[in-house]
Write a protein that holds these residues in place. Structure first.
Motif, PDB file in Angstrom:
ATOM      1  N   THR A 180     -16.310  -2.788   3.166  1.00 28.67           N
ATOM      2  CA  THR A 180     -16.045  -1.757   4.174  1.00 28.67           C
ATOM      3  C   THR A 180     -14.547  -1.424   4.090  1.00 28.67           C
ATOM      4  OG1 THR A 180     -15.502  -3.390   5.850  1.00 28.67           O
ATOM      5  CG2 THR A 180     -17.800  -2.685   5.756  1.00 28.67           C
ATOM      6  N   ASN A 181     -14.128  -0.385   4.781  1.00 30.37           N
ATOM      7  CA  ASN A 181     -12.693  -0.032   4.801  1.00 30.37           C
ATOM      8  C   ASN A 181     -11.863  -1.208   5.314  1.00 30.37           C
ATOM      9  OD1 ASN A 181     -13.054   2.552   3.862  1.00 30.37           O
ATOM     10  ND2 ASN A 181     -13.156   3.483   5.891  1.00 30.37           N
ATOM     11  N   ALA A 182     -12.334  -1.825   6.399  1.00 29.94           N
ATOM     12  CA  ALA A 182     -11.565  -2.921   6.998  1.00 29.94           C
ATOM     13  C   ALA A 182     -11.498  -4.116   6.037  1.00 29.94           C
ATOM     14  CB  ALA A 182     -12.203  -3.332   8.324  1.00 29.94           C
ATOM     15  N   GLU A 183     -12.618  -4.395   5.373  1.00 31.76           N
ATOM     16  CA  GLU A 183     -12.615  -5.514   4.407  1.00 31.76           C
ATOM     17  C   GLU A 183     -11.655  -5.230   3.245  1.00 31.76           C
ATOM     18  OE1 GLU A 183     -17.165  -7.257   5.056  1.00 31.76           O
ATOM     19  OE2 GLU A 183     -16.819  -5.624   3.637  1.00 31.76           O
ATOM     20  N   MET A 184     -11.605  -3.949   2.839  1.00 33.82           N
ATOM     21  CA  MET A 184     -10.708  -3.583   1.733  1.00 33.82           C
ATOM     22  C   MET A 184      -9.256  -3.735   2.168  1.00 33.82           C
ATOM     23  SD  MET A 184     -11.050  -2.597  -1.433  1.00 33.82           S
ATOM     24  CE  MET A 184      -9.577  -3.245  -2.176  1.00 33.82           C
ATOM     25  N   ARG A 185      -8.990  -3.310   3.396  1.00 31.09           N
ATOM     26  CA  ARG A 185      -7.614  -3.440   3.918  1.00 31.09           C
ATOM     27  C   ARG A 185      -7.218  -4.908   3.969  1.00 31.09           C
ATOM     28  NH1 ARG A 185      -8.531   1.039   6.959  1.00 31.09           N
ATOM     29  NH2 ARG A 185      -9.541  -0.076   8.654  1.00 31.09           N
ATOM     30  N   ALA A 186      -8.151  -5.753   4.454  1.00 30.50           N
ATOM     31  CA  ALA A 186      -7.858  -7.193   4.547  1.00 30.50           C
ATOM     32  C   ALA A 186      -7.632  -7.772   3.143  1.00 30.50           C
ATOM     33  CB  ALA A 186      -9.012  -7.904   5.248  1.00 30.50           C
ATOM     34  N   ALA A 187      -8.402  -7.296   2.171  1.00 30.97           N
ATOM     35  CA  ALA A 187      -8.243  -7.795   0.799  1.00 30.97           C
ATOM     36  C   ALA A 187      -6.898  -7.352   0.224  1.00 30.97           C
ATOM     37  CB  ALA A 187      -9.391  -7.302  -0.078  1.00 30.97           C
ATOM     38  N   ASP A 188      -6.491  -6.094   0.522  1.00 23.88           N
ATOM     39  CA  ASP A 188      -5.171  -5.614   0.079  1.00 23.88           C
ATOM     40  C   ASP A 188      -4.083  -6.516   0.660  1.00 23.88           C
ATOM     41  OD1 ASP A 188      -6.217  -3.453  -1.296  1.00 23.88           O
ATOM     42  OD2 ASP A 188      -5.879  -1.986   0.304  1.00 23.88           O
ATOM     43  N   GLU A 189      -4.218  -6.793   1.974  1.00 20.72           N
ATOM     44  CA  GLU A 189      -3.192  -7.607   2.642  1.00 20.72           C
ATOM     45  C   GLU A 189      -3.167  -9.020   2.075  1.00 20.72           C
ATOM     46  OE1 GLU A 189      -3.902  -7.128   6.861  1.00 20.72           O
ATOM     47  OE2 GLU A 189      -3.404  -4.985   6.630  1.00 20.72           O
ATOM     48  N   PHE A 190      -4.362  -9.585   1.841  1.00 27.19           N
ATOM     49  CA  PHE A 190      -4.453 -10.938   1.300  1.00 27.19           C
ATOM     50  C   PHE A 190      -3.795 -10.995  -0.084  1.00 27.19           C
ATOM     51  CE2 PHE A 190      -6.774 -14.384  -0.898  1.00 27.19           C
ATOM     52  CZ  PHE A 190      -6.523 -15.419  -0.008  1.00 27.19           C
ATOM     53  N   THR A 191      -4.007  -9.942  -0.867  1.00 27.39           N
ATOM     54  CA  THR A 191      -3.411  -9.889  -2.210  1.00 27.39           C
ATOM     55  C   THR A 191      -1.891  -9.878  -2.098  1.00 27.39           C
ATOM     56  OG1 THR A 191      -5.323  -8.609  -2.902  1.00 27.39           O
ATOM     57  CG2 THR A 191      -3.463  -8.623  -4.408  1.00 27.39           C
ATOM     58  N   MET A 192      -1.399  -9.116  -1.113  1.00 28.43           N
ATOM     59  CA  MET A 192       0.060  -9.048  -0.926  1.00 28.43           C
ATOM     60  C   MET A 192       0.616 -10.396  -0.468  1.00 28.43           C
ATOM     61  SD  MET A 192       0.685  -5.299   0.613  1.00 28.43           S
ATOM     62  CE  MET A 192      -0.792  -4.440   0.947  1.00 28.43           C
ATOM     63  N   GLU A 193      -0.158 -11.057   0.437  1.00 32.67           N
ATOM     64  CA  GLU A 193       0.284 -12.391   0.882  1.00 32.67           C
ATOM     65  C   GLU A 193       0.276 -13.374  -0.282  1.00 32.67           C
ATOM     66  OE1 GLU A 193      -2.415 -13.286   4.065  1.00 32.67           O
ATOM     67  OE2 GLU A 193      -1.588 -11.622   5.262  1.00 32.67           O
ATOM     68  N   SER A 194      -0.586 -13.106  -1.265  1.00 29.87           N
ATOM     69  CA  SER A 194      -0.645 -14.003  -2.429  1.00 29.87           C
ATOM     70  C   SER A 194       0.505 -13.740  -3.393  1.00 29.87           C
ATOM     71  CB  SER A 194      -1.955 -13.848  -3.191  1.00 29.87           C
ATOM     72  OG  SER A 194      -3.036 -13.794  -2.321  1.00 29.87           O
ATOM     73  N   GLY A 195       1.350 -12.759  -3.080  1.00 30.72           N
ATOM     74  CA  GLY A 195       2.558 -12.576  -3.882  1.00 30.72           C
ATOM     75  C   GLY A 195       2.654 -11.278  -4.664  1.00 30.72           C
ATOM     76  N   VAL A 196       1.669 -10.402  -4.535  1.00 29.34           N
ATOM     77  CA  VAL A 196       1.760  -9.116  -5.238  1.00 29.34           C
ATOM     78  C   VAL A 196       2.295  -8.083  -4.239  1.00 29.34           C
ATOM     79  CG1 VAL A 196       0.517  -7.415  -6.639  1.00 29.34           C
ATOM     80  CG2 VAL A 196      -0.321  -9.778  -6.530  1.00 29.34           C
ATOM     81  N   SER A 197       3.378  -7.434  -4.555  1.00 31.24           N
ATOM     82  CA  SER A 197       3.964  -6.500  -3.579  1.00 31.24           C
ATOM     83  C   SER A 197       3.106  -5.233  -3.456  1.00 31.24           C
ATOM     84  CB  SER A 197       5.383  -6.114  -4.001  1.00 31.24           C
ATOM     85  OG  SER A 197       5.313  -5.280  -5.135  1.00 31.24           O
ATOM     86  N   SER A 198       3.237  -4.570  -2.329  1.00 31.36           N
ATOM     87  CA  SER A 198       2.462  -3.339  -2.117  1.00 31.36           C
ATOM     88  C   SER A 198       2.886  -2.281  -3.135  1.00 31.36           C
ATOM     89  CB  SER A 198       2.646  -2.837  -0.693  1.00 31.36           C
ATOM     90  OG  SER A 198       3.985  -2.500  -0.485  1.00 31.36           O
ATOM     91  N   ARG A 199       4.154  -2.329  -3.519  1.00 32.50           N
ATOM     92  CA  ARG A 199       4.659  -1.371  -4.503  1.00 32.50           C
ATOM     93  C   ARG A 199       3.982  -1.589  -5.862  1.00 32.50           C
ATOM     94  NH1 ARG A 199      10.962   0.155  -5.458  1.00 32.50           N
ATOM     95  NH2 ARG A 199      10.521   1.658  -7.098  1.00 32.50           N
ATOM     96  N   THR A 200       3.820  -2.871  -6.215  1.00 31.14           N
ATOM     97  CA  THR A 200       3.138  -3.187  -7.488  1.00 31.14           C
ATOM     98  C   THR A 200       1.688  -2.714  -7.437  1.00 31.14           C
ATOM     99  OG1 THR A 200       4.534  -5.115  -7.723  1.00 31.14           O
ATOM    100  CG2 THR A 200       2.541  -5.088  -9.063  1.00 31.14           C
ATOM    101  N   LEU A 201       1.030  -2.963  -6.291  1.00 32.16           N
ATOM    102  CA  LEU A 201      -0.376  -2.545  -6.163  1.00 32.16           C
ATOM    103  C   LEU A 201      -0.498  -1.032  -6.312  1.00 32.16           C
ATOM    104  CD1 LEU A 201      -1.973  -4.637  -3.272  1.00 32.16           C
ATOM    105  CD2 LEU A 201      -2.409  -4.784  -5.719  1.00 32.16           C
ATOM    106  N   MET A 202       0.440  -0.328  -5.671  1.00 26.72           N
ATOM    107  CA  MET A 202       0.381   1.133  -5.747  1.00 26.72           C
ATOM    108  C   MET A 202       0.685   1.626  -7.153  1.00 26.72           C
ATOM    109  SD  MET A 202       1.925   3.939  -3.199  1.00 26.72           S
ATOM    110  CE  MET A 202       0.831   3.430  -1.901  1.00 26.72           C
ATOM    111  N   GLU A 203       1.605   0.967  -7.813  1.00 27.53           N
ATOM    112  CA  GLU A 203       1.928   1.340  -9.195  1.00 27.53           C
ATOM    113  C   GLU A 203       0.675   1.161 -10.072  1.00 27.53           C
ATOM    114  OE1 GLU A 203       4.927   2.528 -10.059  1.00 27.53           O
ATOM    115  OE2 GLU A 203       4.426   2.760 -12.193  1.00 27.53           O
ATOM    116  N   ARG A 204      -0.038   0.041  -9.843  1.00 28.75           N
ATOM    117  CA  ARG A 204      -1.253  -0.202 -10.627  1.00 28.75           C
ATOM    118  C   ARG A 204      -2.326   0.851 -10.316  1.00 28.75           C
ATOM    119  NH1 ARG A 204      -1.862  -6.656  -9.501  1.00 28.75           N
ATOM    120  NH2 ARG A 204      -0.074  -7.376 -10.716  1.00 28.75           N
ATOM    121  N   ALA A 205      -2.445   1.170  -9.017  1.00 31.90           N
ATOM    122  CA  ALA A 205      -3.457   2.169  -8.620  1.00 31.90           C
ATOM    123  C   ALA A 205      -3.117   3.523  -9.224  1.00 31.90           C
ATOM    124  CB  ALA A 205      -3.533   2.255  -7.099  1.00 31.90           C
TER     125      ALA A 205
END
Ligand code: NPW
Ligand code: K
Length: 498
Positions: A6-31
């Motif tokens: 769901t949207n909320a689950e995806m948001r939580a997964a994005d946040e969890f990934t960031m907490e695991s050490g991947v910056s939001s900027r890196t995620l956006m660059e990959r996207a």
């Protein structure tokens, strides 16, 4: 296997990934990079190579600015339409880094339009300006690539109220969202391409999407020293004077490997069926007014001699059918598949019968039948199908297969979706074929979720492949019986490679 979030689950997964050490900027660059890669591929097939990227104010817009920058760096002619001023930090950052020319309105003439207006942050309906921009995208005549999800489509259920982008291709960022698969989703998303951006999932309780290599476990190599008793005894209990062919479509059970198939039909339609399927056991049941009548001795014998029973196909909604279903619920110890008029009779005369049972129960309603079981509207089922199915399955201790353009399956703790299918299946008889398949596969496993996903996959894939030769208008349910063994053989072959 993939997951559907769901949207909320995806948001939580994005946040969890960031907490695991991947910056939001890196995620956006990959996207952004993944979107640009798909754009480049699409452009290689297009004669007009110019690109317009339509960006919204959130991170979906950020993906767009990022993709625009990457494509421009590769030498493509790219313009950006800043539909709404950037709001999120990442979007503002990417907007600043993207130096491509800006436009204020989307005219025709671009080869490719990338839709980055809204992603998983979309809710409600489009405002007037957004609806106008979406209209311009749809009327642009360009190949439309949607970043993550077409704008205007709800990520949680695939519904769109009014205008939404009609994409030719959708770059699914990270994981599938429910909206890609249900309701309007498949018609609006075009081809779905999953872009792995290294999302780390915090849990494993998501809706599953099994791959053929997960399903093939249900078709292990048959032992040379085996007999028909090893492959499941299936009973198909259905038919009426009005729907005399329905139980015959349950012969799909044989095509999915059942050892025995017993066709139990009312006496009023029995004679014409003699010899029609030489491999089936034909059992005459009593009838009243052209509909199956309750016969405890016969039901007891069927229950004793079957591993699974599918009941309800072409039965007509009737109190006698309800009595039959209740008897089987209370006395049968195998797997009971309740379809069509078994479900309608339950809805009419008391769904609480499901509370008193000895067997494993699978319900296979379509959206309308499920709305009757839940005493709600079709619209409510379309909006909240996943939650309703989960709650129903839990409440009654059953497995529920909710049939629509994507099939949603829920047992008491897990959920799955099967998106294999074709509009060719929107015809009388498809459900009867599915009931037979489900009964055959469920007779050989305790994993009802997997069995239902597999049955749905076989039906859907068979319809897709038949449509290639007969066309979606031409395929009918009895054709499916001929095609099913070919689909099953593919799973069988896959099982041998594993
Ligand atoms: N999280 C991450 O790190 C990553 C995210 N990624 C990407 O980001 C996307 C999610 O981004 P997002 O959450 O920023 O939401 P997004 O869809 O861009 O839009 C939100 C904006 O739209 C607005 N709005 C909504 N509905 C509206 C309406 N009806 N009418 C008008 N306005 C409406 C809403 O307004 P508000 O709700 O605040 O009022 C807000 O301003 C995701 O799909 C993926 O592509 C990837 O890069 C990977 C890393
Ligand atoms: K989008």
């Amino acid at each position: 296997m993939r997951y559907v979030l769901t949207n909320a689950e995806m948001r939580a997964a994005d946040e969890f990934t960031m907490e695991s050490g991947v910056s939001s900027r890196t995620l956006m660059e990959r996207a952004g990079k993944a979107v640009a890669k798909l754009a480049e591929k699409a452009l290689s097939y297009l004669s007009e190579k110019s690109v317009a990227v339509v960006c919204g104010s959130g991170n979906n817009g950020g993906d767009g600015y990022c993709a625009a920058r990457i494509l421009a760096k590769k030498g493509f002619s790219v313009v950006v339409f800043e539909a709404f001023p950037p709001k999120t930090v990442e979007c503002q950052l990417e907007n600043a880094r993207c130096r491509t020319p800006r436009i204020n309105t989307l005219k025709k003439g671009y080869g490719l339009v990338i839709d980055c207006l809204y992603g998983t942050g979309f809710h409600g309906t489009l405002n007037e300006r957004a609806a106008q921009i979406v209209k311009e995208i749809n009327e642009s005549g360009a190949f439309v690539l949607a970043a993550d999800i077409p704008s205007g489509l709800a990520g949680d259920n695939g519904l769109c109220a009014g205008e939404a982008v009609r994409a030719d291709m959708t770059a699914v960022i990270g994981e599938f969202k429910a909206g890609h698969l249900f309701n309007d989703g498949p018609d609006l998303c075009g081809e779905l391409r999953v872009c792995d951006i290294g999302i780390v999932l915090p849990e494993k309780d998501y809706m599953r999407m099994y791959a053929p290599k997960d399903l093939c476990a249900l078709f292990p190599k048959r032992k040379s020293r085996s007999n028909k008793g090893d492959y499941g005894r299936v009973a198909i209990l259905g038919g009426s004077e009005r729907y005399s062919g329905a139980p015959l479509l349950g012969m799909s059970a044989f095509k999915a490997g059942a050892g025995y198939v017993r066709l139990c039909v009312p006496d009023c339609i029995f004679s014409p069926l003699i010899g029609k399927y030489p491999e089936a056991i034909l059992q005459k049941m009593p009838s009243a007014n052209g509909v199956l009548a309750y016969d405890e001795a016969a039901l007891s014998e069927i229950a004793a001699q079957s591993d699974s029973i599918a009941v309800g196909m072409g039965c007509c909604k009737d109190r006698e059918i309800y009595r039959i279903v209740r008897y089987l619920l209370e006395h049968f110890t195998g797997t009971l598949v309740l379809d069509a008029d078994a479900l309608n009779s339950l809805a009419e005369f008391g769904v609480n019968a499901l509370e008193n049972k000895r067997c494993t129960v699978i319900l296979t309603p379509h959206v309308k039948e499920f709305s009757r079981l839940c005493q709600t509207t079709v619209q409510e089922v379309c909006e909240n199908g996943a939650a309703l199915a989960r709650a129903f399955a839990k409440r009654y201790g059953v497995t529920l297969m909710l049939k629509s353009n994507a099939t949603l399956i829920s047992d008491q703790s897990r959920a799955a979706v099967s998106s294999a299918g074709s509009p060719a299946l929107a015809k009388g008889g498809s459900g009867d074929v599915l009931a037979g398949l489900t009964a055959a596969i469920a007779a050989r496993t305790d994993d009802t979720l997997l069995a239902c996903a597999c049955a749905s996959f076989i039906l859907g894939e068979s319809a897709i492949s038949l449509s290639q030769t007969l066309g979606e208008y031409g395929v009918c349910a009895s054709d499916l019986l001929q095609e099913i063994p070919k689909t099953v053989k593919k799973l069988e072959s896959l099982a041998r490679i594993k």
